[in-house]
Scaffold this motif. Structure first.
Motif, short mmCIF file in Angstrom:
data_model
loop_
_atom_site.label_atom_id
_atom_site.label_comp_id
_atom_site.label_asym_id
_atom_site.label_seq_id
_atom_site.Cartn_x
_atom_site.Cartn_y
_atom_site.Cartn_z
N UNK A 37 0.84 -1.21 0.00
CA UNK A 37 0.00 0.00 0.00
C UNK A 37 0.86 1.26 0.00
N UNK A 38 1.98 1.23 0.72
CA UNK A 38 2.84 2.42 0.73
C UNK A 38 3.50 2.64 -0.63
N UNK A 39 3.81 1.55 -1.34
CA UNK A 39 4.33 1.71 -2.70
C UNK A 39 3.29 2.35 -3.61
N UNK A 40 2.06 1.90 -3.48
CA UNK A 40 0.97 2.44 -4.29
C UNK A 40 0.71 3.91 -3.94
N UNK A 41 0.79 4.23 -2.66
CA UNK A 41 0.57 5.62 -2.25
C UNK A 41 1.68 6.53 -2.80
N UNK A 42 2.92 6.04 -2.80
CA UNK A 42 4.01 6.82 -3.37
C UNK A 42 3.79 7.03 -4.87
N UNK A 43 3.35 5.98 -5.54
CA UNK A 43 3.07 6.09 -6.98
C UNK A 43 1.92 7.05 -7.24
N UNK A 44 0.91 7.03 -6.36
CA UNK A 44 -0.25 7.91 -6.50
C UNK A 44 0.15 9.38 -6.38
N UNK A 45 1.09 9.66 -5.48
CA UNK A 45 1.52 11.03 -5.24
C UNK A 45 2.34 11.59 -6.40
N UNK A 46 3.05 10.73 -7.11
CA UNK A 46 4.03 11.19 -8.10
C UNK A 46 3.60 10.98 -9.54
N UNK A 47 2.43 10.37 -9.76
CA UNK A 47 1.99 10.07 -11.12
C UNK A 47 0.51 10.32 -11.28
N UNK A 48 0.12 10.53 -12.50
CA UNK A 48 -1.31 10.74 -12.77
C UNK A 48 -2.07 9.43 -12.93
N UNK A 49 -1.38 8.38 -13.33
CA UNK A 49 -1.99 7.06 -13.50
C UNK A 49 -1.14 6.03 -12.76
N UNK A 50 -1.79 5.18 -11.97
CA UNK A 50 -1.08 4.13 -11.23
C UNK A 50 -1.52 2.77 -11.77
N UNK A 51 -0.53 1.98 -12.16
CA UNK A 51 -0.75 0.62 -12.66
C UNK A 51 -0.06 -0.34 -11.70
N UNK A 52 -0.74 -1.41 -11.35
CA UNK A 52 -0.11 -2.47 -10.57
C UNK A 52 -0.31 -3.80 -11.28
N UNK A 53 0.59 -4.72 -11.04
CA UNK A 53 0.47 -6.06 -11.60
C UNK A 53 0.43 -7.07 -10.47
N UNK A 54 -0.31 -8.14 -10.67
CA UNK A 54 -0.34 -9.28 -9.76
C UNK A 54 0.00 -10.51 -10.59
N UNK A 55 1.17 -11.07 -10.36
CA UNK A 55 1.60 -12.23 -11.14
C UNK A 55 2.63 -13.01 -10.33
N UNK A 56 2.28 -14.22 -9.94
CA UNK A 56 3.23 -15.10 -9.25
C UNK A 56 4.11 -15.71 -10.34
N UNK A 57 5.30 -15.16 -10.45
CA UNK A 57 6.18 -15.45 -11.59
C UNK A 57 6.91 -16.79 -11.41
N UNK A 58 6.53 -17.83 -12.14
CA UNK A 58 7.12 -19.14 -11.87
C UNK A 58 8.60 -19.22 -12.19
N UNK A 59 9.10 -18.39 -13.11
CA UNK A 59 10.49 -18.55 -13.54
C UNK A 59 11.48 -17.95 -12.54
N UNK A 60 10.99 -17.31 -11.48
CA UNK A 60 11.93 -16.81 -10.47
C UNK A 60 11.97 -17.70 -9.23
N UNK A 61 11.24 -18.80 -9.26
CA UNK A 61 11.25 -19.77 -8.17
C UNK A 61 12.17 -20.93 -8.54
N UNK A 62 13.11 -21.24 -7.68
CA UNK A 62 13.96 -22.42 -7.90
C UNK A 62 13.55 -23.57 -6.99
#
Length: 279
Positions: A37-62
């Motif tokens: 939430x704090x990352x999103x709030x920082x993005x909200x303060x500094x940008x006109x549009x905020x985009x977030x992604x939700x993706x459990x990335x399988x290729x970074x799990x060993x």
């Protein structure tokens, strides 16, 4: 808040926005908490549009078990995103992100041979691939990452520089519980007893900070941390290192203010915890 599950759909929506409005990106793997939430709030303060992604990335799990245990809480994630002012959320499937298993291999040099790189072979290759894809898909002006994953931030900084992505990286402070435990999606997997024990990581970091500030050597500070964990049988310490907070190169002594970090990783039951403190 608009939702998209295809690259083409998100790109089409952003096409009309990008030329006139700044875009902030907050990449996540879901199981969101107040740190996100704090990352999103920082993005909200500094940008006109905020985009977030939700993706459990399988290729970074060993570790297949770690991937299977990673918490998925999509409905509550949507509520947190809306509450934090997210405008667009990208929730792709694995086939949408990877039509085929990626063959590309990224080499981050010394960043892959120490700390997280040493204990999670291939992890940063997977991180680099998914972040590069997200940067290409969203084309943000700024991207926001938490300091808790300090080595990941260094990897993404290298990726951004070497591939000339026109993205400003913003490193946001670690958010902690009242007892010092760094917020993490993996904390959900701790038992009640383990949750009571988990703040040992922050106590170890605080003690080592005090020792370094008091003139002790990095070797003495690291030895004190190792002794603390050796006397705590519930934990298995993987590593503790004093490093340059920007380059992640090992440091033999305290550097300029804001440049020294002590980083550690430990297993507590089935949960692997990481944390760091920047001095």
């Amino acid at each position: 808040m608009l939702q998209f599950d295809t690259i083409a759909g998100l790109r089409q929506q952003l096409k009309s926005i990008r030329s006139a409005q700044s875009i902030g990106l907050v990449p996540t793997m879901g199981a969101l908490h107040e740190g996100h939430a704090t990352l999103l709030e920082a993005a909200r303060q500094e940008n006109e549009v905020v985009v977030s992604s939700i993706f459990v990335n399988p290729v970074q799990f060993n570790n297949a078990d770690d991937l299977a245990r990673y918490p998925r809480t999509l409905e509550t994630d949507y509520k947190l995103l809306e509450g934090a002012g997210c405008d667009l959320v990208f929730v792709p499937s694995v086939p949408e992100m990877y039509a085929d298993s990626p063959l590309l291999r990224l080499n981050f040099g010394a960043l892959e041979t120490t700390m997280e790189g040493a204990f999670r072979p291939g992890h940063f290759n997977g991180v680099g691939i998914v972040v590069a894809k997200l940067f290409n898909i969203v084309q943000p002006d700024r991207a926001y990452f938490g300091q808790k994953d300090l080595q990941q931030v260094a990897v993404i900084r290298r990726l951004t520089k070497e591939l000339s992505f026109p993205v400003e990286l913003i490193r946001c402070p670690t958010i902690r519980e009242a007892d010092g435990l760094a917020l993490s999606s993996r904390n959900r997997n701790l038992t009640a007893t383990e949750r009571e024990q988990a703040p040992l990581l922050f106590r170890a970091l605080t003690q080592s900070h005090q020792m370094l500030a008091g003139g002790h050597s990095t070797v003495q500070a690291k030895n004190a941390v190792q002794t603390l964990f050796a006397n705590s049988p519930a934990f298995t310490l993987e590593y503790v290192e004093v490093v340059n907070a920007d380059t992640l190169q090992l440091a033999d002594e305290m550097l300029a203010p804001g440049q020294t970090a002590i980083c550690l990783a430990a297993h507590l039951g089935k949960v692997r915890l990481i944390d760091n403190l920047v001095f």
